[in-house]
Design an enzyme around this catalytic site. Structure first.
Site: not given
Ligand code: ADP
Length: 352
Positions: A340, A9, A157, A216, A69
């Protein structure tokens, strides 16, 4: 040495990695870690240098395939794919849709292709899970030409939601059950799903939309951006504001980290947590509306998995929807650990 699968990732300043033994069930890596500080003084200069550090750490493991990813799969990728030159070019071409992530993901792929010549590489996209959404839920109320030009609700996601969907399927969830999954980490979103497929999600064109997050802003009136532009602020400046300086950090003036805020007695920290809960409650209602009801709420991600306080406050704020203290309400509430890396490893094993 048995064969291994490596998942990567690659972000702007770090590469996270996990190494799996190929012939076990790919649920638990034998090794995980991250190399940080790419491009920072004293850190690795490039993703290739960072990957060299990863290689040194995994020692003599024989890597049979690498899974990546990739944040954005656009409209073209609705599932993982083996990477060839054409796929890499498509990943590059999507960079304008995710300028803060996609170029780094692509740099990770290039570094891995150089380091593991001839080894199959698989791209797993964070948007792919949401391609199953009804067409209506992938639109904005903008002129149709913009949708055709790629201005759509993509959702993110997806690898986390796929992980949760797999765990729910393994527990034998009733067919048609209306599930909302709340992935609450530094990034946060919710997904309305039914029978393991995405129906709606709170992030849309970018990972800025929906819930407030660590740094964010979440859902924001687009006119705020127009106002800031008219005040002479540049697009880069506004991007930094919305992605890096807002959310829990912006509201609290203290930290983006939920643990720090919960432990603080500052009034601004308290307000940041209150805002987070308030907007979780509102977005949850929106996700339940997309499903025309809710049977199960699943919490995951660092905050969702670990913060009983946040879970209890959200459940208390949504009692009117039938949520009750864990186990007590008409709507079930569960906590599941997202995995993940395991999702990427399994796709990589299947395709390589
Ligand atoms: P990322 O999105 O970067 O993968 P994580 O899923 O690890 O992040 O989530 C990080 C967030 O989880 C941070 O805000 C952190 O404070 C929060 N968190 C972790 N443990 C706890 C806890 N016990 N209580 C409250 N928040 C927690």
């Amino acid at each position: 040495m048995p064969h291994h699968l490596l998942t990567l990732n690659a972000g702007s300043s770090s590469i996270k990695y996990a190494l799996f033994a190929r012939h076990d069930d790919l649920s638990t890596p034998v090794l995980t870690g991250q190399v940080e500080g790419i491009g920072v003084a004293g850190g690795p200069a490039t993703h290739e240098d960072a990957l060299a550090t990863v290689l040194a750490r995994i020692g003599n493991a024989h890597v049979a395939a690498v899974g990546h990813r990739i944040v954005h799969g656009g409209t073209g990728f609705d599932r993982p794919v083996l990477i060839d030159d054409g796929v890499l070019a498509q990943i590059d071409a999507l960079a304008p849709l995710a300028p803060l992530h996609q170029p780094h993901n692509a740099a990770g792929v290039r570094a891995a292709r150089a380091a593991f010549a001839g080894v199959p590489q698989v791209a797993c996209f964070d948007t792919a899970f949401h391609r199953a959404q009804p067409a209506l839920n992938q639109r904005f109320a903008l002129p149709r030409a913009l949708h055709e030009a790629g201005v759509r609700r993509y959702g993110f996601h997806g690898l986390s939601y796929e992980s949760i969907a797999g765990q729910l399927a393994a527990t034998g969830l009733p067919t048609g059950a209306r599930v909302v999954v709340a992935h609450l980490g530094n990034g946060a979103s919710m997904c309305a799903m039914r029978d393991g497929a995405s129906v709606a999600t709170t992030m849309s064109f970018s990972p800025l939309d929906g819930l407030p997050m660590g740094t964010r802003c979440g859902r924001l009136d687009a006119a705020v951006v127009l106002h800031l532009l008219s005040q002479g602020r540049t697009a880069d400046d506004i991007a930094r504001l919305l992605y890096r300086e807002s959310g829990l950090l912006g509201l609290s003036g203290l930290s983006s980290d939920m643990r720090t805020l919960l432990a603080s007695d500052s009034a601004h920290a308290r307000e940041a947590v209150d805002y987070f809960i308030e907007h979780l409650a509102r977005e949850l209602a929106g996700m339940a509306a997309a499903l025309r009801g809710i049977d199960l709420l699943v919490f995951t991600g660092g905050i969702g998995e670990n913060s009983a306080v946040v879970r209890e406050r959200l459940v208390a704020a949504t009692g009117w929807m039938g949520l009750g203290a864990e186990g007590a309400g008409a709507v079930q509430v569960r906590v599941l650990r997202t995995n993940e890396e395991s999702v990427i490893a399994r796709h990589t094993a299947a395709l390589a």
